[in-house]
Design an enzyme around this catalytic site. Sequence first.
Site, PDB file in Angstrom:
ATOM      1  N   GLU A 104      -4.548  -2.447   9.354  1.00  0.00           N
ATOM      2  CA  GLU A 104      -3.731  -3.011  10.590  1.00  0.00           C
ATOM      3  C   GLU A 104      -4.527  -2.734  11.864  1.00  0.00           C
ATOM      4  O   GLU A 104      -4.788  -1.676  12.165  1.00  0.00           O
ATOM      5  CB  GLU A 104      -2.307  -2.542  10.613  1.00  0.00           C
ATOM      6  CG  GLU A 104      -1.575  -2.771   9.221  1.00  0.00           C
ATOM      7  CD  GLU A 104      -0.319  -1.926   9.010  1.00  0.00           C
ATOM      8  OE1 GLU A 104       0.285  -1.496  10.122  1.00  0.00           O
ATOM      9  OE2 GLU A 104       0.254  -1.846   7.796  1.00  0.00           O
ATOM     10  N   LYS A 155       6.495  -0.593  14.787  1.00  0.00           N
ATOM     11  CA  LYS A 155       5.640  -1.611  14.139  1.00  0.00           C
ATOM     12  C   LYS A 155       6.365  -2.658  13.098  1.00  0.00           C
ATOM     13  O   LYS A 155       6.888  -2.019  12.421  1.00  0.00           O
ATOM     14  CB  LYS A 155       4.471  -0.899  13.453  1.00  0.00           C
ATOM     15  CG  LYS A 155       4.589  -0.201  12.300  1.00  0.00           C
ATOM     16  CD  LYS A 155       3.178  -0.135  11.703  1.00  0.00           C
ATOM     17  CE  LYS A 155       3.276   0.283  10.200  1.00  0.00           C
ATOM     18  NZ  LYS A 155       1.959   0.430   9.678  1.00  0.00           N
ATOM     19  N   SER A 198       0.973  -1.060  -0.058  1.00  0.00           N
ATOM     20  CA  SER A 198      -0.054  -0.123  -0.001  1.00  0.00           C
ATOM     21  C   SER A 198       0.830   1.083  -0.086  1.00  0.00           C
ATOM     22  O   SER A 198       1.060   1.894   0.947  1.00  0.00           O
ATOM     23  CB  SER A 198      -0.798  -0.011   1.400  1.00  0.00           C
ATOM     24  OG  SER A 198      -0.031  -0.117   2.484  1.00  0.00           O
ATOM     25  N   HIS A 252       8.448  -1.499   9.664  1.00  0.00           N
ATOM     26  CA  HIS A 252       8.933  -2.237   8.738  1.00  0.00           C
ATOM     27  C   HIS A 252       8.009  -1.983   7.481  1.00  0.00           C
ATOM     28  O   HIS A 252       7.262  -0.998   7.349  1.00  0.00           O
ATOM     29  CB  HIS A 252       8.609  -3.566   8.862  1.00  0.00           C
ATOM     30  CG  HIS A 252       6.887  -3.838   9.309  1.00  0.00           C
ATOM     31  ND1 HIS A 252       6.700  -5.167   9.394  1.00  0.00           N
ATOM     32  CD2 HIS A 252       6.146  -3.033   9.631  1.00  0.00           C
ATOM     33  CE1 HIS A 252       5.082  -4.887   9.682  1.00  0.00           C
ATOM     34  NE2 HIS A 252       4.841  -3.857   9.937  1.00  0.00           N
ATOM     35  N   GLU A 280       1.564  -9.678   7.179  1.00  0.00           N
ATOM     36  CA  GLU A 280       2.537  -9.000   8.035  1.00  0.00           C
ATOM     37  C   GLU A 280       2.407 -10.136   9.523  1.00  0.00           C
ATOM     38  O   GLU A 280       2.667  -9.674  10.544  1.00  0.00           O
ATOM     39  CB  GLU A 280       2.187  -7.644   8.651  1.00  0.00           C
ATOM     40  CG  GLU A 280       2.683  -6.632   7.408  1.00  0.00           C
ATOM     41  CD  GLU A 280       2.484  -5.232   7.719  1.00  0.00           C
ATOM     42  OE1 GLU A 280       2.040  -4.976   8.752  1.00  0.00           O
ATOM     43  OE2 GLU A 280       2.868  -4.329   6.773  1.00  0.00           O
ATOM     44  N   GLU A 297      -3.220   5.252  12.443  1.00  0.00           N
ATOM     45  CA  GLU A 297      -2.349   6.115  11.225  1.00  0.00           C
ATOM     46  C   GLU A 297      -2.915   6.049  10.086  1.00  0.00           C
ATOM     47  O   GLU A 297      -3.986   5.021   9.595  1.00  0.00           O
ATOM     48  CB  GLU A 297      -1.292   4.770  11.043  1.00  0.00           C
ATOM     49  CG  GLU A 297      -0.285   5.002   9.981  1.00  0.00           C
ATOM     50  CD  GLU A 297       0.719   3.995   9.858  1.00  0.00           C
ATOM     51  OE1 GLU A 297       1.119   3.293  10.833  1.00  0.00           O
ATOM     52  OE2 GLU A 297       1.159   3.309   8.671  1.00  0.00           O
ATOM     53  N   LYS A 320       9.866   4.853   7.511  1.00  0.00           N
ATOM     54  CA  LYS A 320       9.905   3.807   6.759  1.00  0.00           C
ATOM     55  C   LYS A 320      11.265   4.326   5.827  1.00  0.00           C
ATOM     56  O   LYS A 320      11.194   5.132   4.877  1.00  0.00           O
ATOM     57  CB  LYS A 320       8.904   3.557   5.627  1.00  0.00           C
ATOM     58  CG  LYS A 320       7.640   2.849   6.634  1.00  0.00           C
ATOM     59  CD  LYS A 320       6.561   2.798   5.470  1.00  0.00           C
ATOM     60  CE  LYS A 320       5.377   2.146   5.870  1.00  0.00           C
ATOM     61  NZ  LYS A 320       4.081   2.226   5.086  1.00  0.00           N
ATOM     62  N   ASP A 324       1.593   8.609   7.216  1.00  0.00           N
ATOM     63  CA  ASP A 324       2.630   7.259   6.669  1.00  0.00           C
ATOM     64  C   ASP A 324       2.571   7.811   5.138  1.00  0.00           C
ATOM     65  O   ASP A 324       3.369   8.443   4.680  1.00  0.00           O
ATOM     66  CB  ASP A 324       2.150   5.824   6.913  1.00  0.00           C
ATOM     67  CG  ASP A 324       2.578   4.759   5.986  1.00  0.00           C
ATOM     68  OD1 ASP A 324       3.495   5.394   5.245  1.00  0.00           O
ATOM     69  OD2 ASP A 324       2.045   3.654   5.906  1.00  0.00           O
ATOM     70  N   ASP A 333      -3.757   1.095  11.901  1.00  0.00           N
ATOM     71  CA  ASP A 333      -3.550   1.538  10.809  1.00  0.00           C
ATOM     72  C   ASP A 333      -4.354   1.417   9.515  1.00  0.00           C
ATOM     73  O   ASP A 333      -4.852   0.354   9.042  1.00  0.00           O
ATOM     74  CB  ASP A 333      -2.059   0.972  10.158  1.00  0.00           C
ATOM     75  CG  ASP A 333      -1.413   1.906   8.566  1.00  0.00           C
ATOM     76  OD1 ASP A 333      -2.352   2.783   8.206  1.00  0.00           O
ATOM     77  OD2 ASP A 333      -0.773   1.277   8.037  1.00  0.00           O
ATOM     78  N   HIS A 389      -3.287  -5.945   2.547  1.00  0.00           N
ATOM     79  CA  HIS A 389      -2.529  -7.120   3.195  1.00  0.00           C
ATOM     80  C   HIS A 389      -3.146  -8.436   3.265  1.00  0.00           C
ATOM     81  O   HIS A 389      -2.753  -9.410   3.944  1.00  0.00           O
ATOM     82  CB  HIS A 389      -1.842  -6.725   4.579  1.00  0.00           C
ATOM     83  CG  HIS A 389      -1.027  -5.528   4.347  1.00  0.00           C
ATOM     84  ND1 HIS A 389      -0.285  -4.915   5.190  1.00  0.00           N
ATOM     85  CD2 HIS A 389      -0.464  -4.986   3.150  1.00  0.00           C
ATOM     86  CE1 HIS A 389       0.460  -3.799   4.804  1.00  0.00           C
ATOM     87  NE2 HIS A 389       0.442  -3.845   3.420  1.00  0.00           N
TER      88      HIS A 389
HETATM   89  P1  PGA Z   1       3.268  -1.431   3.151  1.00  0.00           P
HETATM   90  O1  PGA Z   1       2.185  -1.180   4.287  1.00  0.00           O
HETATM   91  O2  PGA Z   1       4.448  -1.595   3.636  1.00  0.00           O
HETATM   92  O3  PGA Z   1       2.389  -2.293   2.326  1.00  0.00           O
HETATM   93  O4  PGA Z   1       2.924   0.144   2.381  1.00  0.00           O
HETATM   94  C1  PGA Z   1       2.609  -0.835   5.626  1.00  0.00           C
HETATM   95  C2  PGA Z   1       1.789   0.600   5.895  1.00  0.00           C
HETATM   96  O5  PGA Z   1       0.968   1.110   5.329  1.00  0.00           O
HETATM   97  O6  PGA Z   1       2.208   1.102   7.075  1.00  0.00           O
HETATM   98 ZN    ZN Z   2       0.531   2.693   6.866  1.00  0.00          ZN
END
Ligand code: PGA
Ligand code: ZN
Length: 424
Positions: free
Chosen positions: A162, A384, A40, A361, A203, A281, A333, A308, A240, A153
């Site tokens: 999430e 996370k 995503s 991650h 995940e 998030e 990230k 994010d 999230d 996911h």
């Molecule tokens: P992604 O998801 O690594 O697939 O982007 C993680 C997130 O959205 O935090």
């Molecule tokens: Zn996110």
Amino acid sequence: LIEAVGAREILDSRGNPTVEVEVLLDDGIVQRAAVPSGASTGAFEAYELRDGDKGRYAGKGVLKAVEAVIDELGPAIEGLEASEQRVVDAALIEADGTPNKQRTGANAILGVSLAVAKAAADSADLPLFRYVGGPNAHVMPVPLLNVINGGAHADTGVDIQEFFLVPHGADTYAEALRWGVETYHVLKSELKAGGFATGLGDEGGFAPDLPSNREALDFLLKAIEKAGFTPGTDIALGLDVASTEFFSDGAYAFEGKKLTSEQLTDYYVELLDAYPLVTIEDPLAEDDWDGWKALTDRIGSRVQLVGDDLFVTNPQRLADGIARGVGNSLLVKVNQIGTLTETLDAVALAHSSGYTAMMSHRSGETEDTTIADLAVAVNCGQIKTGAPARSDRVAKYNQLLRIEEELGAGATFAGRGAFPRYTA
Ligand code: PGA
Ligand code: ZN
């Protein structure tokens, strides 16, 4: 001094190719780093270079990025001092020459940047968290365990991507992890007893096809209690939403309805009243700045609001958000921005502006555990990295166990203090 830089194509946790880089120093030290990949992904992330050759890995090969490391990025930093991370990263950015790192690929650049840091740490005979963070690196992060996977996911109808267990009431990181793991196992039996599937998402969280998002939160509360903990004080909850994924034409397609950002914000207010949530998030989409501003004004004093897709670990986008009073927390990230230097700059900006930061991650990961060390290096107090299942996730949690042991009496667990806006 950096003597040589090599790279290869390896696989990530979803079976997609990714870049691994090896750096050799003139003192004989060799270290490697592997690059993660999102599903995503935000539109404003640094560019992930893929071959597009449909004859290999359905176009997802990364041989061009590997070649860029060997032919261009390596030569641009060979002869430089590995401990001069900012000089190295600046040279990488210059060698690429595009604002979005799209010529050589942010995946190529990040692999080199992280491998150089690891080699320099090894050469200085320091653990990575100590090398990057210096003598003050000491805060063990609260692990946010993503135990129910939805959205992009998992192949279910659950919109929210999430659902986190946040064991912030523990005394140490190791204890927090144990609380989360014990609850994770109870959650599995509860889902099973309820007739839901307990297969895992990307995940490591369960991916049950629940009838609503609230049902997921109810299962978490039940599991926390059955595991012997108190929801809210021992183990809080987090989300999230990854709402960019279901935002189009100015509307949010959520639970079968089309909602405005104001209506979705109303829904969050109801959730905050009903559940001990400490963090949300991407509650709204990456382009919905006005919605984000109104949402922050309404609930920013009650809950951590993490950007994010909104901030993409980009110091400029974050500065923009801070100036507008949008959100109050940065998701970190490394591959969204592409160098260690810029990642550290983003965290520093967040912290100096009164924003929290959460190390993260990607949904596509490898056995590389760099982010565990970075979380401690920057004392951000939150990480996370998935559920306590799948080795790509557990590797990071295990590395944090080692770091806490190494810090010994010098370790401080972030605990509830990591979430200053928690009022439940
Ligand atoms: P992604 O998801 O690594 O697939 O982007 C993680 C997130 O959205 O935090
Ligand atoms: Zn996110």
